[in-house]
Design an enzyme around this catalytic site. Structure first.
Site, PDB file in Angstrom:
ATOM      1  N   CYS A 136       0.761  -1.152  -0.107  1.00  0.00           N
ATOM      2  CA  CYS A 136      -0.345   0.104   0.214  1.00  0.00           C
ATOM      3  C   CYS A 136       1.175   1.562  -0.070  1.00  0.00           C
ATOM      4  O   CYS A 136       0.907   1.607   1.260  1.00  0.00           O
ATOM      5  CB  CYS A 136      -0.824   0.295   1.338  1.00  0.00           C
ATOM      6  SG  CYS A 136      -1.888   1.447   1.473  1.00  0.00           S
ATOM      7  N   CYS A 139      -0.728   4.180   2.031  1.00  0.00           N
ATOM      8  CA  CYS A 139      -0.369   3.755   3.145  1.00  0.00           C
ATOM      9  C   CYS A 139       1.163   4.945   4.353  1.00  0.00           C
ATOM     10  O   CYS A 139       1.089   4.985   4.775  1.00  0.00           O
ATOM     11  CB  CYS A 139      -0.599   2.163   3.845  1.00  0.00           C
ATOM     12  SG  CYS A 139      -2.411   2.047   3.437  1.00  0.00           S
ATOM     13  N   ASP A 140       2.098   4.096   3.111  1.00  0.00           N
ATOM     14  CA  ASP A 140       3.470   3.297   3.317  1.00  0.00           C
ATOM     15  C   ASP A 140       4.288   4.214   3.005  1.00  0.00           C
ATOM     16  O   ASP A 140       5.441   4.743   3.375  1.00  0.00           O
ATOM     17  CB  ASP A 140       4.145   2.114   3.534  1.00  0.00           C
ATOM     18  CG  ASP A 140       3.182   1.187   4.126  1.00  0.00           C
ATOM     19  OD1 ASP A 140       2.799   1.713   5.387  1.00  0.00           O
ATOM     20  OD2 ASP A 140       2.817   0.018   3.973  1.00  0.00           O
TER      21      ASP A 140
END
Length: 321
Positions: A136, A139-140
């Site tokens: 992701c 997300c990261d």
């Protein structure tokens, strides 16, 4: 065998399911949450979470889910440890059966079973998950500011993640095992026009390279799908973007699914093809797939369910009069 009954039955205990439970409990529906095989959902496998609203400092995914669970229980939710193997949505109350034989009945059903990212299935991938390997970018990606990163895949998700990562990284490589993308043309046009992205065609991942100690990922070994030649690209972040598996097998033949297997809902709502059944989180959302959007649709599902029950109860009372 025990039968558990409730006004609101929720399947899944990630951000969507627990948010639905919190709203449902506060509305007096005394929800039961059947947690399934991964209590807490995907966030329980995530370490640093930096984009969930309300927390100035980095928090841990498992801790966040513990707090959501505690809040749900505090307002009156019952959490059950079971895995559902059979469903009957032909009549209300809806009926779910666990693998141990327990029966769960609910006047309304909220499905929040989520989706799982597809992985390449390499041992080195498992070893470096959370240490440079992610599924992701949204997300990261923030954790790789100024670092070299690579995205593996060739569909819309891969191209979108490569474009997104240019917000953080000046050196983005997109690795694809074929010589053309499956992504939409408009996305491809944006990709090819971006000078910060390099594409490696006809390459598949042979392994993720561990730098040892605390270094984490330092490179990706690639195999040319035409010549078989092995090469290496030096990166500090590797994002696998080859799709997701929505957890909908249990509902195939019972609910309308879209072409990718996600539960189809009425636009702008969480209502499914069966009145009284609602879907929220990643099981119906293949676009955003974030904890905060999952929680938001969980709230929507509870509100939709509450309105459905209120309408149904009013109609019964009116008919009786």
């Amino acid at each position: 065998m025990t039968t558990h009954t409730t006004k609101m039955l929720i399947l899944g205990s990630g951000p969507a399911g627990l948010s639905a439970a919190i709203y449902g409990a506060r509305a007096g529906m005394a929800p039961i949450v059947v947690q399934g095989i991964q209590p807490g959902g995907q966030l329980t496998t995530t370490t640093d979470v930096e984009n969930y609203p309300g927390f100035a400092d980095v928090i841990q995914g498992p801790w966040l889910m513990e707090q959501m669970q505690a809040q749900a229980e505090h307002v009156g939710t019952r959490l059950m440890w079971d895995t559902i193997v059979e469903v009957d949505l032909t009549r209300r109350p809806f009926r779910l059966i666990g693998d141990g034989g327990d029966v769960y009945e609910g006047d309304v059903l909220v499905i929040a079973t989520g989706a799982q990212a597809k992985w390449l299935g390499l041992d080195s991938e498992d070893l470096l998950k959370g240490k440079g390997v992610s599924a992701c970018a949204t997300c990261d990606g923030f954790f790789y500011r100024g670092k070299r990163v690579a995205v593996i895949g060739g569909g819309n998700t891969a191209v979108e993640e490569a474009l997104y990562l240019t917000n953080h990284s000046p050196d983005v490589t997109l690795i694809h095992r074929r010589d053309s993308f499956r992504a939409e043309k408009i996305l491809q046009d944006r990709l090819f026009a971006h000078k910060g992205i390099k594409v490696l065609w006809n390459k598949e991942v042979d392994g993720f390279v561990d730098g040892g100690g605390t270094a984490g990922l330092v490179g990706i070994d690639l195999r040319d799908t035409v010549t078989g030649e092995i090469s290496r690209v030096d990166v500090e972040g590797g994002f696998v973007a080859i799709g997701h598996h929505p957890a909908t097998e249990l509902f195939r033949g019972h609910l309308a699914l879209d072409s990718d297997g996600y539960i189809a809902v009425e636009t702008g709502t969480t209502r499914t093809s069966v009145p009284g059944v609602f879907a929220c989180g990643d099981v119906m959302d293949k676009v955003y797939r974030q904890a905060v959007t999952a929680a938001g649709t969980g709230c929507m599902a509870a509100l939709d369910a509450e309105r459905f029950l209120a309408t149904a109860e009013f109609e019964v009372a009116e008919a009786a009069e």
